[in-house]
Scaffold this active site. Structure first.
Site, PDB file in Angstrom:
ATOM      1  N   GLY A   1     -60.670 -63.109  52.074  1.00  0.00           N
ATOM      2  CA  GLY A   1     -61.007 -63.643  50.756  1.00  0.00           C
ATOM      3  C   GLY A   1     -60.691 -62.687  49.624  1.00  0.00           C
TER       4      GLY A   1
ATOM      5  CG  ASN B   1     -55.454 -67.647  58.298  1.00  0.00           C
ATOM      6  OD1 ASN B   1     -56.096 -66.604  58.243  1.00  0.00           O
ATOM      7  ND2 ASN B   1     -54.840 -68.146  57.241  1.00  0.00           N
TER       8      ASN B   1
ATOM      9  NE  ARG C   1     -59.253 -69.990  59.083  1.00  0.00           N
ATOM     10  CZ  ARG C   1     -58.609 -70.352  57.994  1.00  0.00           C
ATOM     11  NH1 ARG C   1     -58.146 -71.587  57.873  1.00  0.00           N
ATOM     12  NH2 ARG C   1     -58.398 -69.508  57.001  1.00  0.00           N
TER      13      ARG C   1
HETATM   14  P1  ADP Z   1     -57.348 -61.943  52.540  1.00  0.00           P
HETATM   15  O1  ADP Z   1     -57.500 -62.033  54.027  1.00  0.00           O
HETATM   16  O2  ADP Z   1     -58.368 -61.063  51.881  1.00  0.00           O
HETATM   17  O3  ADP Z   1     -57.199 -63.286  51.899  1.00  0.00           O
HETATM   18  P2  ADP Z   1     -54.439 -61.526  52.482  1.00  0.00           P
HETATM   19  O4  ADP Z   1     -53.741 -60.402  53.151  1.00  0.00           O
HETATM   20  O5  ADP Z   1     -54.288 -62.893  53.054  1.00  0.00           O
HETATM   21  O6  ADP Z   1     -55.991 -61.123  52.326  1.00  0.00           O
HETATM   22  O7  ADP Z   1     -53.996 -61.565  50.978  1.00  0.00           O
HETATM   23  C1  ADP Z   1     -54.599 -62.433  50.061  1.00  0.00           C
HETATM   24  C2  ADP Z   1     -53.728 -62.621  48.849  1.00  0.00           C
HETATM   25  O8  ADP Z   1     -53.526 -61.356  48.190  1.00  0.00           O
HETATM   26  C3  ADP Z   1     -52.333 -63.144  49.136  1.00  0.00           C
HETATM   27  O9  ADP Z   1     -52.282 -64.553  49.218  1.00  0.00           O
HETATM   28  C4  ADP Z   1     -51.601 -62.626  47.913  1.00  0.00           C
HETATM   29  O10 ADP Z   1     -51.928 -63.464  46.818  1.00  0.00           O
HETATM   30  C5  ADP Z   1     -52.219 -61.265  47.664  1.00  0.00           C
HETATM   31  N1  ADP Z   1     -51.483 -60.171  48.369  1.00  0.00           N
HETATM   32  C6  ADP Z   1     -51.702 -59.734  49.637  1.00  0.00           C
HETATM   33  N2  ADP Z   1     -50.843 -58.734  49.964  1.00  0.00           N
HETATM   34  C7  ADP Z   1     -50.065 -58.530  48.877  1.00  0.00           C
HETATM   35  C8  ADP Z   1     -48.982 -57.630  48.564  1.00  0.00           C
HETATM   36  N3  ADP Z   1     -48.531 -56.729  49.440  1.00  0.00           N
HETATM   37  N4  ADP Z   1     -48.417 -57.714  47.341  1.00  0.00           N
HETATM   38  C9  ADP Z   1     -48.871 -58.602  46.423  1.00  0.00           C
HETATM   39  N5  ADP Z   1     -49.881 -59.475  46.635  1.00  0.00           N
HETATM   40  C10 ADP Z   1     -50.477 -59.452  47.847  1.00  0.00           C
END
Ligand code: ADP
Length: 450
Positions: free
Chosen positions: A165, A290, A292
């Site tokens: 999140g 994910n 799920r």
């Molecule tokens: P979480 O599990 O907290 O949701 P994620 O790794 O899925 O974390 O990343 C969530 C969001 O953060 C991504 O959808 C993107 O918007 C942003 N994000 C993640 N990694 C990067 C990155 N290396 N550069 C820019 N934005 C990022």
């Protein structure tokens, strides 16, 4: 082993969605619910219902002992966790399996691996998925962080290994702020997840969020069902999703889809999964997997004709995938609008009594929702109350139909995000498919100033 009675360990639209697939397969359903959800639609429609606790999710939908007891007293032979709540809890999956109940989900060890982002990245890299440049695993010290960041170049992103999140994540613009922001990320992660392990990634400036739907049979066979574009986000929460992505060509889909399906086959992955990438300048960068079903799965169903929940249940029963990669066809375009009970522009929650309700209808219009007139949206859970999924032969036609469907939707008594979706569908960038993960927040800021 055929499933005869399925317990649905969830609430809201997804509980209903799972109930529908189960009944179409001749499987009885058991709803579990908190005291706040006694009048919910999924409870009304299920064959059996068991109250598992008070409103707080920690005491009901996250209450492992209560859910296992409910399965035992209702003689359920399988549990589907939906999304959120216990769906990515490897321990819960193990407990379900040790009680000789079929777990409609991936193997617990795969849930565990992918739930640890450092492990997930290492595994994805080993399976040949392209990664965001960054540290090789966890970063132990500031000295190491400084070295890694200098190597990949600023800005960098400090991320929590146990993150979710968007919490425990900090953008670091330059070396001067590295130490303080890394400390902040660590303490945030410690407070939220009880684990202050962090790692470092290159911060991508203006990417799209593109994810691939995959399915494995657990025996080394796997397919991909194409991608979804979920770039329209606010605070890392998806608002509108579409399939296919406006920027991915059929050749690119086949190439990247082939890579993810091969990775899943090699892993021996079982069930539904989503591999999330950031996409910038034609390159994919793995961010997480994910293990799920996703909220946005219906857009994939709309363009492939595959019922993903039915597929999950079949695989849990030990049956093979119902469709091969060669048989799978992508047809037309689909868009999903998430409708939340909240102010459409300042996003303040708006729970309460729904005084009238009318769902949109017509060709290629689907509404997944547990709403009815007289229903009270409880304040305790996620604010999403409906999903509107529309498809068409072309993206343009799909948007025209979606606008028409949004005009038809009536939800009174609570504020909803319908006006936001209507406004988005008049924006040239959205109509042209020209938007990144930054677009929505910038647009909202622009509205505030005007
Ligand atoms: P979480 O599990 O907290 O949701 P994620 O790794 O899925 O974390 O990343 C969530 C969001 O953060 C991504 O959808 C993107 O918007 C942003 N994000 C993640 N990694 C990067 C990155 N290396 N550069 C820019 N934005 C990022």
């Amino acid at each position: 082993m055929p499933i005869t009675r399925l317990l649905i360990a969830n609430r809201g639209e997804i509980a209903l969605r799972i109930h529908r697939a189960a009944h179409e397969m001749g499987i009885e359903t058991v709803a579990v619910h908190s005291t706040a959800d006694a009048d919910a639609m999924h409870v009304r429609l299920a064959d059996h219902a068991v109250c598992i606790g008070p409103p707080a999710a920690s005491e009901s939908y996250l209450n492992v002992a209560a859910i296992i007891s409910a399965a035992e007293i209702s003689h359920a032979d399988a549990i589907h966790p939906g999304y959120g709540f216990l769906s990515e809890n490897a321990k819960f999956a193990e407990i379900v399996e040790t009680h000789d109940i079929v777990w409609v989900g991936p193997k617990p060890e795969h849930i565990r691996t992918m739930g640890d982002k450092v492990e997930a990245k290492r595994t994805a890299g080993a399976l040949g998925l392209p990664l965001v440049p960054g540290s090789d695993g966890a970063v132990e010290s500031f000295a190491e962080a400084r070295r890694v960041a200098a190597e990949i170049g600023y800005p960098v992103l400090v991320k929590a290994a146990s993150g979710g999140g968007g919490r425990g994540m900090k953008v670091v613009p330059d070396e001067d702020s590295l130490e303080s922001l890394m400390s902040q990320a660590k303490s945030e992660a410690k407070a939220a997840f009880g684990d202050d392990t962090v790692y470092i990634e290159k911060y991508l400036g203006n990417p799209r969020h593109i994810e691939f739907q995959v399915f494995g049979d657990g025996n080394g066979n796997a397919i991909h069902l194409g991608e979804r574009d979920c770039s329209l986000q606010r605070r890392h929460q998806k608002v509108l999703e579409e399939a296919p992505s406006p920027v991915i060509t059929p050749e690119e889909r086949e190439r990247m889809g082939g890579i993810v399906a091969k990775a899943m086959a090699e892993m021996g992955y079982r069930g539904a999964g989503t591999i999330e990438f950031l996409w910038e300048n034609g390159e994919f960068y793995f961010i997480e997997m994910n293990t799920r079903l996703q909220v946005e799965h219906p857009v994939t169903e709309a363009i492939t004709g595959v019922d993903l929940v039915r597929e999950q249940i079949r695989i849990a029963e030990g049956r093979p995938l119902s469709v091969s990669q060669e048989e799978l066809r992508f047809t037309g375009h689909a868009i999903e609008c998430r409708i939340n009970a909240e102010d459409p522009f300042n996003f303040a929650p708006s729970p309460g009594l729904v005084t009238s309700y009318h769902a949109a209808g017509g060709m290629h219009v689907r509404v997944d929702s547990g709403l009815y007139a007289g229903y009270r949206v409880p304040p305790y859970y996620d604010s999403m109350i409906a999903k509107l999924i529309v498809s068409g032969r072309t993206r343009e036609g799909c948007i025209m139909r979606l606008r028409r469907a949004l005009e038809e939707m009536v939800i009174e008594g609570v504020k909803t995000s319908i006006p936001l979706h209507k406004a988005l569908l008049t924006e040239p960038d959205i109509l042209n498919g020209d938007y990144s993960i930054k677009w929505l927040e910038e647009w909202l800021e622009g509205r505030d100033n005007s």
